[in-house]
Scaffold this motif. Structure first.
Motif, mmCIF file in Angstrom:
data_model
loop_
_atom_site.group_PDB
_atom_site.id
_atom_site.type_symbol
_atom_site.label_atom_id
_atom_site.label_comp_id
_atom_site.label_asym_id
_atom_site.label_seq_id
_atom_site.Cartn_x
_atom_site.Cartn_y
_atom_site.Cartn_z
ATOM 1 N N LEU A 240 0.833 -1.201 0.000
ATOM 2 C CA LEU A 240 0.000 0.000 0.000
ATOM 3 C C LEU A 240 0.865 1.248 0.000
ATOM 4 O O LEU A 240 1.938 1.272 0.623
ATOM 5 C CB LEU A 240 -0.909 0.004 1.231
ATOM 6 C CG LEU A 240 -1.939 -1.120 1.316
ATOM 7 C CD1 LEU A 240 -2.708 -1.032 2.621
ATOM 8 C CD2 LEU A 240 -2.899 -1.077 0.131
ATOM 9 N N PRO A 241 0.426 2.289 -0.698
ATOM 10 C CA PRO A 241 1.216 3.535 -0.699
ATOM 11 C C PRO A 241 1.256 4.169 0.686
ATOM 12 O O PRO A 241 0.317 4.037 1.474
ATOM 13 C CB PRO A 241 0.476 4.419 -1.705
ATOM 14 C CG PRO A 241 -0.913 3.886 -1.743
ATOM 15 C CD PRO A 241 -0.802 2.417 -1.515
ATOM 16 N N LEU A 242 2.346 4.850 0.958
ATOM 17 C CA LEU A 242 2.461 5.603 2.203
ATOM 18 C C LEU A 242 1.461 6.762 2.202
ATOM 19 O O LEU A 242 0.835 7.066 3.226
ATOM 20 C CB LEU A 242 3.894 6.130 2.349
ATOM 21 C CG LEU A 242 4.183 7.036 3.548
ATOM 22 C CD1 LEU A 242 4.138 6.221 4.841
ATOM 23 C CD2 LEU A 242 5.542 7.713 3.380
ATOM 24 N N GLN A 243 1.306 7.387 1.046
ATOM 25 C CA GLN A 243 0.417 8.552 0.933
ATOM 26 C C GLN A 243 0.076 8.757 -0.533
ATOM 27 O O GLN A 243 0.928 8.548 -1.405
ATOM 28 C CB GLN A 243 1.128 9.788 1.487
ATOM 29 C CG GLN A 243 0.266 11.018 1.665
ATOM 30 C CD GLN A 243 1.012 12.099 2.418
ATOM 31 O OE1 GLN A 243 1.129 12.051 3.635
ATOM 32 N NE2 GLN A 243 1.543 13.059 1.691
ATOM 33 N N SER A 244 -1.161 9.173 -0.810
ATOM 34 C CA SER A 244 -1.547 9.380 -2.209
ATOM 35 C C SER A 244 -2.420 10.618 -2.351
ATOM 36 O O SER A 244 -3.081 11.062 -1.406
ATOM 37 C CB SER A 244 -2.294 8.159 -2.755
ATOM 38 O OG SER A 244 -3.547 8.023 -2.120
ATOM 39 N N PHE A 245 -2.420 11.172 -3.553
ATOM 40 C CA PHE A 245 -3.165 12.381 -3.879
ATOM 41 C C PHE A 245 -4.671 12.177 -3.723
ATOM 42 O O PHE A 245 -5.402 13.113 -3.390
ATOM 43 C CB PHE A 245 -2.837 12.809 -5.307
ATOM 44 C CG PHE A 245 -3.471 14.088 -5.747
ATOM 45 C CD1 PHE A 245 -2.970 15.308 -5.315
ATOM 46 C CD2 PHE A 245 -4.558 14.098 -6.611
ATOM 47 C CE1 PHE A 245 -3.541 16.508 -5.725
ATOM 48 C CE2 PHE A 245 -5.139 15.277 -7.034
ATOM 49 C CZ PHE A 245 -4.624 16.490 -6.591
ATOM 50 N N LYS A 246 -5.144 10.941 -3.946
ATOM 51 C CA LYS A 246 -6.576 10.685 -3.868
ATOM 52 C C LYS A 246 -7.135 10.998 -2.486
ATOM 53 O O LYS A 246 -8.288 11.415 -2.357
ATOM 54 C CB LYS A 246 -6.856 9.223 -4.224
ATOM 55 C CG LYS A 246 -6.615 8.895 -5.694
ATOM 56 C CD LYS A 246 -6.911 7.437 -5.979
ATOM 57 C CE LYS A 246 -6.650 7.108 -7.451
ATOM 58 N NZ LYS A 246 -6.891 5.659 -7.750
ATOM 59 N N ALA B 220 9.126 18.380 -4.439
ATOM 60 C CA ALA B 220 8.933 18.312 -2.994
ATOM 61 C C ALA B 220 7.502 17.866 -2.705
ATOM 62 O O ALA B 220 6.611 18.041 -3.534
ATOM 63 C CB ALA B 220 9.197 19.664 -2.344
ATOM 64 N N LEU B 221 7.309 17.260 -1.543
ATOM 65 C CA LEU B 221 5.980 16.847 -1.117
ATOM 66 C C LEU B 221 5.798 17.112 0.376
ATOM 67 O O LEU B 221 6.774 17.111 1.135
ATOM 68 C CB LEU B 221 5.749 15.355 -1.401
ATOM 69 C CG LEU B 221 5.668 14.931 -2.869
ATOM 70 C CD1 LEU B 221 5.622 13.416 -2.986
ATOM 71 C CD2 LEU B 221 4.449 15.547 -3.551
ATOM 72 N N PHE B 222 4.536 17.319 0.759
ATOM 73 C CA PHE B 222 4.194 17.466 2.171
ATOM 74 C C PHE B 222 3.691 16.127 2.703
ATOM 75 O O PHE B 222 2.965 15.409 2.014
ATOM 76 C CB PHE B 222 3.084 18.510 2.363
ATOM 77 C CG PHE B 222 3.431 19.880 1.864
ATOM 78 C CD1 PHE B 222 4.629 20.482 2.214
ATOM 79 C CD2 PHE B 222 2.550 20.577 1.048
ATOM 80 C CE1 PHE B 222 4.943 21.760 1.774
ATOM 81 C CE2 PHE B 222 2.841 21.854 0.605
ATOM 82 C CZ PHE B 222 4.050 22.447 0.956
ATOM 83 N N LEU B 223 4.045 15.828 3.940
ATOM 84 C CA LEU B 223 3.575 14.611 4.587
ATOM 85 C C LEU B 223 2.560 14.938 5.675
ATOM 86 O O LEU B 223 2.643 15.976 6.331
ATOM 87 C CB LEU B 223 4.751 13.859 5.225
ATOM 88 C CG LEU B 223 5.833 13.339 4.284
ATOM 89 C CD1 LEU B 223 6.963 12.715 5.095
ATOM 90 C CD2 LEU B 223 5.260 12.331 3.292
ATOM 91 N N SER B 224 1.600 14.041 5.871
ATOM 92 C CA SER B 224 0.712 14.142 7.021
ATOM 93 C C SER B 224 1.458 13.628 8.253
ATOM 94 O O SER B 224 2.543 13.033 8.150
ATOM 95 C CB SER B 224 -0.539 13.297 6.798
ATOM 96 O OG SER B 224 -0.205 11.914 6.777
#
Length: 568
Positions: free
Chosen positions: A113-119, A214-218
């Motif tokens: 499973l992805p760590l984080q996704s745009f959806k 770059a990306l932001f993480l929750s």
């Protein structure tokens, strides 16, 4: 004695007539404002990540246009007064290309499973971020702690991804110089409650043309990735797709022509950009329904505006400021401005409450008692910046009436700035902000349509329209009633400030300083009363001036009595 009785009876008659007018507008707006319309428009707009020039922003503007056309507004050809109801879409070439996020995902290599996704986290891509190659990138992660950022100077980051428990923007320029291909970080203010709402990410920009993505993480993604990094080597697969394209910036302006003084007007502003539902799709949806209802009432002869009413949707602060400064003649006629920003909160889910942000009064300098700044924070307000005017109390009292009627919580906050009310104030035009705060989902990708209340939007719309309708049809009765209202509000405020200063002196604070606070409040209200003289449309009125003199004397007398008591 007979003259005094006559004056009292005359004032009471004027006040009753003005109250009847206001109650009529409450009745019309409560019956006519369709919260389902406002909610449906909000739901349409909140689908999009809206920035000037991008497809979501433009789609929102054109949806408002559809509503205006259906309501009876016609396209402006020559000038905005050529018909009772007109609208125009202003188009301006943008200096930079429009930016639009499309998709993104982060996966730890070896996990399904992805760590984080745009959806699920559409704020994860910083505004202005570039795309990765179509197939994505796979690279090792280099984790840094807050305290060890400087230690990276000797590390090999070429071709790697820098990850830190610090704001992404703080990593980007350093990572780019060190040869990294990307940066991941985390930052949320405490009022977003990141440890409770662990999937939230605030939208933010990154610098253009820095050479890396770059990306932001929750919070949850950051903690999971940190745990993995502390156990050993971690590789990530990252995909980012964004679009940039030449575009025009759109602003839509609708106008309801006044019959006596069309050049004088009340202006509403709701900004379209930002990706949230409450912020600010709710402002767009509420204002669109307000414009629709206004057209219906005008066409039905139930609203006969003597001054004009303007509705504006565009880029926050930019569009409002431009509307004011680009036409000096038009600007002179703007008597009131109001910003609708975050006006649809379901407060049981978001927290906070409805707030009317006041124009700068002394509470912005001496914030005490029931006055409280929001989590947004206080601005720099000095005595020279104070803006005495009846508009503060006039609108707040209307909001309180609607609050009592609808069992709706209504509060206010001292001036802070940061939305579409500020361009009005900077150009010496009375301007107020209707909003909600603190919102735990503010600026995050959890600000979605399920956090919006149609009922709240109706309460805001009814209050905002009743205030404007009363002002754009104001007569001598309205002005006289406003004098009475502001005088009562002034005396109530002076009593509060006197008690606070009396207590402060008893606790050892300077009597001189405490007396000064009461003195400034007294002067603020005296100056606010003076602004009511221009409220009546008919300039030949005389009783209003007499009422202002009587009210001024009452405020000055009460102020002096309090100062003498504090001096004992």
């Amino acid at each position: 004695m007979k003259r005094l009785v006559f004056i009292v009876l005359t004032v009471l008659a004027f006040n009753a007539a003005a109250q009847s007018q206001k109650e009529q507008y409450f009745k019309l707006t409560r019956a006519g404002f369709n919260e389902k319309n406002a909610f449906a428009t909000t739901a349409f707009v909140e689908q999009f990540f809206r920035l000037p020039g991008n497809k979501g922003f433009d789609a929102s503007i054109y949806r408002v246009e559809e509503i205006l056309k259906k309501a009876g507004y016609v396209v402006q050809n020559k000038d905005e007064f050529e018909a009772p109801l007109t609208y125009r879409i202003e188009k301006r070439k943008m200096k930079n290309d429009a930016w639009e996020p499309v998709d993104a995902s982060i996966s730890i290599v070896g996990e399904k499973l992805p760590l984080q996704s745009f959806k699920t986290n559409r704020n994860m891509i910083p505004i202005n971020c570039v795309s990765t190659p179509a197939e994505g990138v796979t690279a090792e992660v280099v984790f840094i702690n807050k305290a060890s950022k400087e230690d990276l100077a000797g590390k090999d980051l070429k071709g790697k991804i820098v990850f830190g428990d610090i704001p992404t923007q703080s990593l980007v320029s350093f990572a780019a110089k060190a040869g990294a291909i990307g940066a991941l970080g985390f930052s949320l203010p405490d009022f977003n409650q990141p440890t409770k709402h662990t999937t939230s990410i605030q939208f933010n920009p990154m610098q253009r043309n820095v050479g890396i993505w770059a990306l932001f993480l929750s919070y949850s993604s950051k903690e999971k990735l940190k745990d993995a990094c502390l156990k050993g080597k971690v590789e990530l697969k990252v995909n980012i797709t964004t679009k940039t394209y030449p575009a025009e910036e759109l602003t839509i302006v609708a106008n309801v022509r006044g019959s006596i003084k069309p050049q004088e007007r009340f202006v509403y502003s709701a900004h379209v950009q930002e990706p949230g539902a409450n912020d600010n799709a709710s402002g767009v949806g509420t204002l669109a329904e307000m414009a629709r209802l206004t057209a219906q009432l005008v066409k039905g002869g139930k609203l006969k505006p003597q001054r004009s009413l303007t509705f504006l949707w565009g880029d926050e602060i930019t569009s409002t400021r431009r509307y004011i400064v680009e036409d000096s003649t038009r600007a002179k006629g703007i008597l009131w401005g109001m910003s609708l920003d975050m006006v649809g909160e379901d407060t049981e889910k978001t927290g906070g409450t409805f707030l009317l942000e006041k124009m700068p009064d002394p509470s912005a300098i001496w914030t005490r008692g029931e006055d409280k700044h929001s989590e947004w924070g206080a601005g720099e307000v000095k005595e020279k910046d104070l803006f005495p005017h009846y508009f503060n109390d006039f609108v707040f009292d209307i909001c309180k009436e609607q609050g009592k009627f609808a069992k709706w919580m209504v509060k206010f906050n001292p001036f802070e700035g940061g939305s579409d009310h500020t361009p009005f104030l900077k150009n010496n035009i009375p301007g107020l902000l209707m909003w909600h705060f603190t919102d735990v989902f503010y600026h995050t990708d959890n600000d979605r349509i399920d956090k919006v209340s149609a009922k709240t939007m109706k309460n805001v719309g009814v209050s905002a329209l009743t205030a404007a309708y009363t002002l754009i049809t104001a007569d001598e009765n309205t002005a006289s009633a406003t004098v009475t209202q502001v005088k009562e509000d002034a005396l109530a405020r002076l009593k509060i400030e006197f008690e606070l200063s009396k207590k402060a002196i008893a606790e050892g604070k300077s009597a001189k300083d405490e007396k000064h606070i009461v003195e400034v409040w007294g002067k603020w209200y005296v100056d606010a009363l003076a602004t009511i003289g221009k409220l009546a449309v008919d300039p030949k009125t005389t009783r209003v001036g007499s009422g202002i003199k009587v009210a001024t004397l009452a405020v000055e007398k009460q102020t002096q009595e309090y100062l003498e008591q504090l001096g004992k």
